[in-house]
Scaffold this active site. Structure first.
Site, PDB file in Angstrom:
ATOM      1  N   HIS A 272       0.741  -1.110  -0.317  1.00  0.00           N
ATOM      2  CA  HIS A 272      -0.224  -0.015  -0.171  1.00  0.00           C
ATOM      3  C   HIS A 272       0.965   1.069   0.008  1.00  0.00           C
ATOM      4  O   HIS A 272       1.900   1.290   0.773  1.00  0.00           O
ATOM      5  CB  HIS A 272      -1.139   0.187   1.044  1.00  0.00           C
ATOM      6  CG  HIS A 272      -0.539  -0.183   2.776  1.00  0.00           C
ATOM      7  ND1 HIS A 272      -0.044   1.195   3.338  1.00  0.00           N
ATOM      8  CD2 HIS A 272      -0.212  -1.048   3.292  1.00  0.00           C
ATOM      9  CE1 HIS A 272       0.524   0.760   4.432  1.00  0.00           C
ATOM     10  NE2 HIS A 272       0.346  -0.507   4.551  1.00  0.00           N
TER      11      HIS A 272
ATOM     12  N   GLU B 226      -5.100   1.753   2.611  1.00  0.00           N
ATOM     13  CA  GLU B 226      -4.820   0.389   3.966  1.00  0.00           C
ATOM     14  C   GLU B 226      -4.977   1.004   5.050  1.00  0.00           C
ATOM     15  O   GLU B 226      -5.772   0.284   6.007  1.00  0.00           O
ATOM     16  CB  GLU B 226      -3.840  -0.310   3.501  1.00  0.00           C
ATOM     17  CG  GLU B 226      -3.742  -1.547   4.210  1.00  0.00           C
ATOM     18  CD  GLU B 226      -3.159  -1.635   5.666  1.00  0.00           C
ATOM     19  OE1 GLU B 226      -3.380  -2.602   6.340  1.00  0.00           O
ATOM     20  OE2 GLU B 226      -2.490  -0.512   5.944  1.00  0.00           O
TER      21      GLU B 226
ATOM     22  N   ASP C 271       3.759  -6.508   3.329  1.00  0.00           N
ATOM     23  CA  ASP C 271       3.369  -5.548   4.105  1.00  0.00           C
ATOM     24  C   ASP C 271       3.720  -5.808   5.549  1.00  0.00           C
ATOM     25  O   ASP C 271       2.817  -5.487   6.411  1.00  0.00           O
ATOM     26  CB  ASP C 271       1.901  -4.957   3.865  1.00  0.00           C
ATOM     27  CG  ASP C 271       1.427  -3.902   4.760  1.00  0.00           C
ATOM     28  OD1 ASP C 271       2.077  -3.064   5.143  1.00  0.00           O
ATOM     29  OD2 ASP C 271       0.091  -3.644   5.184  1.00  0.00           O
TER      30      ASP C 271
ATOM     31  N   HIS D  17       3.958   2.787  12.565  1.00  0.00           N
ATOM     32  CA  HIS D  17       3.042   3.836  12.604  1.00  0.00           C
ATOM     33  C   HIS D  17       3.524   5.034  13.740  1.00  0.00           C
ATOM     34  O   HIS D  17       2.839   5.676  14.352  1.00  0.00           O
ATOM     35  CB  HIS D  17       1.916   3.473  13.162  1.00  0.00           C
ATOM     36  CG  HIS D  17       0.783   2.519  12.445  1.00  0.00           C
ATOM     37  ND1 HIS D  17      -0.266   1.851  12.840  1.00  0.00           N
ATOM     38  CD2 HIS D  17       1.244   2.175  11.130  1.00  0.00           C
ATOM     39  CE1 HIS D  17      -0.650   1.188  11.778  1.00  0.00           C
ATOM     40  NE2 HIS D  17       0.202   1.135  10.994  1.00  0.00           N
TER      41      HIS D  17
END
Ligand SMILES: [Zn+2]
Length: 479
Positions: free
Chosen positions: A294, A340, A368, A438
């Site tokens: 993604h 995503e 991923d 993240h």
């Protein structure tokens, strides 16, 4: 090729010490080892990846052009334009955009968590990030006492104790699980559904312990969602150290009051683009293998491991084949999915746009899980197809990437599962991914050139063999 089938002259050659053995099927490989004839091709792909790979360079370009690229943002559009231009420049075929409607959430300028009590800590900041999709707080924030829940199930048990409070969901990832993805899977429900469960018991805001095994000051964002008919309360992640600090104060009987301020918000949906390029098959071009990742990433850090690296490995896998003049029987289609992280518009949109050819999609492979040291792949393949994939895995042992385990494939390719498209997920070593995932720390300097290139070679090898085998990989049953 099994030893017994070698011509006599070859057996004589094998007996001479100065002659290097051919890079062929390992001795003892069964006659029906379908990937064995590809041993030399796999060697060439791995050699090319290690000696002349360009995934690292491509990733550097991507994170320079578009370090922040959450769906709907200007960065996402820049990343899409870069991917289109890059695949064109590399000579890929049928390079194009496919538009999808994507969510558009923005973090805003304000995001902070401060102590109000205990008095001696008043004003101290705790490392935090708003969760993607969260509603904002009022301008002066939400100020309330903290109550702690050990995970999602414990929120309901708080009952009236949570009314008017800030709930801290504080279940750590299980450190005993060697597969860090399993530990993440066991804890992440409190991030995705924590706000809705806390709101049901009357909480005014919620915080979640960051999804990481590390004890540090790095907050991890991620998607959250609200439930229809349940009040939407502000929801943010705090670092593991911050969560531990609050928990120990509460455990010692102190009253902890926090002030949470955020001005994040959700804007109207907008246009995003899946970016596609192909290596058209030489014999059965209508049969398709998808490889992708993604292109969107959280608006912190650079999304280097998640998932810029995976996108660049997908591009690189096809570039490697082209550089060696390898054109498989079937088509390999690179798909860089538009959304995503805070939705699945990329994967859903791809399936809908290609419904009429889903029955000719042989396999979908996603990278991923970071671009760390390659270990192998996971797959949901039926036993017959699993045996074929295992045959390829044996050729990847040279790269220490011969692992093949049952599992999913990836979020973006997931929508094709119901159509019987075999799912394959690239598995790098999982230990470091959730240190960065993240966060502001997911940057290019955390990527190893050797690891990303070897991974691209491993992915190219599996794809090429499956795309070129005389027999089409058996499909899974449709669901
Ligand atoms: Zn990802």
């Amino acid at each position: 090729m099994p030893l017994a089938r070698l011509p006599v002259v070859a057996l004589l050659l094998l007996a001479t010490a100065s002659w290097a053995p051919p890079r062929a099927a390992p001795a003892g490989a069964p006659d029906d080892d379908p990937a064995a004839p590809y041993a030399e091709t796999v060697e060439r792909l791995l050699d090319a990846a290690l000696a002349e790979g360009r995934a690292y360079e491509l990733l550097h370009e991507l994170v320079t052009v578009a370090p922040r690229r959450l769906a709907g943002s200007p960065g996402a559009a820049a990343a899409e334009a870069w991917a289109l231009e890059t695949m064109r420049a590399l000579g890929f075929e049928n390079v194009r955009f496919e538009e999808v409607t994507v969510p558009h959430w923005v973090r805003g300028d304000v995001g902070e968590v401060r102590f109000a009590e205990p008095a001696e800590l008043a004003g101290d900041h705790l490392p935090m990030l708003a969760l993607g999709g969260s509603v904002p707080t009022p301008e002066h924030g939400v100020t309330a006492e903290v109550v702690i829940a050990d995970g999602l199930d414990a929120v309901a048990e708080l009952g009236e104790a949570a009314r008017g409070k800030i709930v801290l969901l504080n279940r750590p990832m299980d450190p005993t699980l060697v597969d860090a993805f399993a530990a993440y899977g066991g804890a992440v429900g409190q991030r995705s559904r924590g706000a809705q469960e806390a709101a049901k018991v009357g909480a005014v805001a919620a915080l979640v312990r960051s999804m990481s095994n590390r004890h540090d000051d790095v907050p991890h964002t991620g998607a959250t969602r609200y439930a229809d008919g349940v009040t939407k309360i502000p929801f943010a992640a705090i670092s593991t150290n911050a969560a531990d600090r609050i928990a120990s104060l509460v455990a010692s009987g102190r009253r902890v009051v926090l002030n949470l301020r955020m001005d994040c918000r959700t804007l109207p949906e907008t246009e995003g683009r899946n970016v596609i390029g192909e290596l058209v098959g030489r014999e059965r071009p209508e049969e398709v293998l998808v490889v992708g990742g993604h292109l969107d990433a959280w608006d912190v850090g650079q999304g280097a491991h998640d998932d810029g690296g995976g996108c660049c490995q997908a591009i690189e896998a096809v570039r490697l084949m082209r550089s060696l003049d390898l054109r498989p029987r079937r088509t390999i289609r690179v798909v860089l999915f538009a959304n995503e992280e805070n939705g699945l518009a990329g994967g859903r949109g791809y399936r809908e746009a290609h419904l009429d050819e889903m029955d000719r999609h042989v396999l979908a492979l996603e990278s991923d899980s970071g671009v760390f040291t390659p270990r192998g792949f996971e797959t949901d393949a039926n036993p017959e197809a699993f045996a074929v994939l295992a045959s390829v895995s044996r050729l990847l042992e040279r790269a220490n990437a011969g692992k093949l385990v049952p599992g999913g494939g990836g979020a973006d390719i997931g929508p094709m599962r119901r159509d019987g498209v075999v799912q394959v997920g690239y598995l790098p070593d999982p230990q470091r991914y959730f240190d960065l995932h993240h966060t502001h720390e997911d940057t290019f300097d955390k990527v190893s050139e050797r690891e990303i290139e070897l991974g691209a070679g491993v992915i190219a090898s599996l794809l090429y063999v499956i795309a070129d085998l005389p027999e089409t990989l058996p499909r899974n049953p449709s669901q």
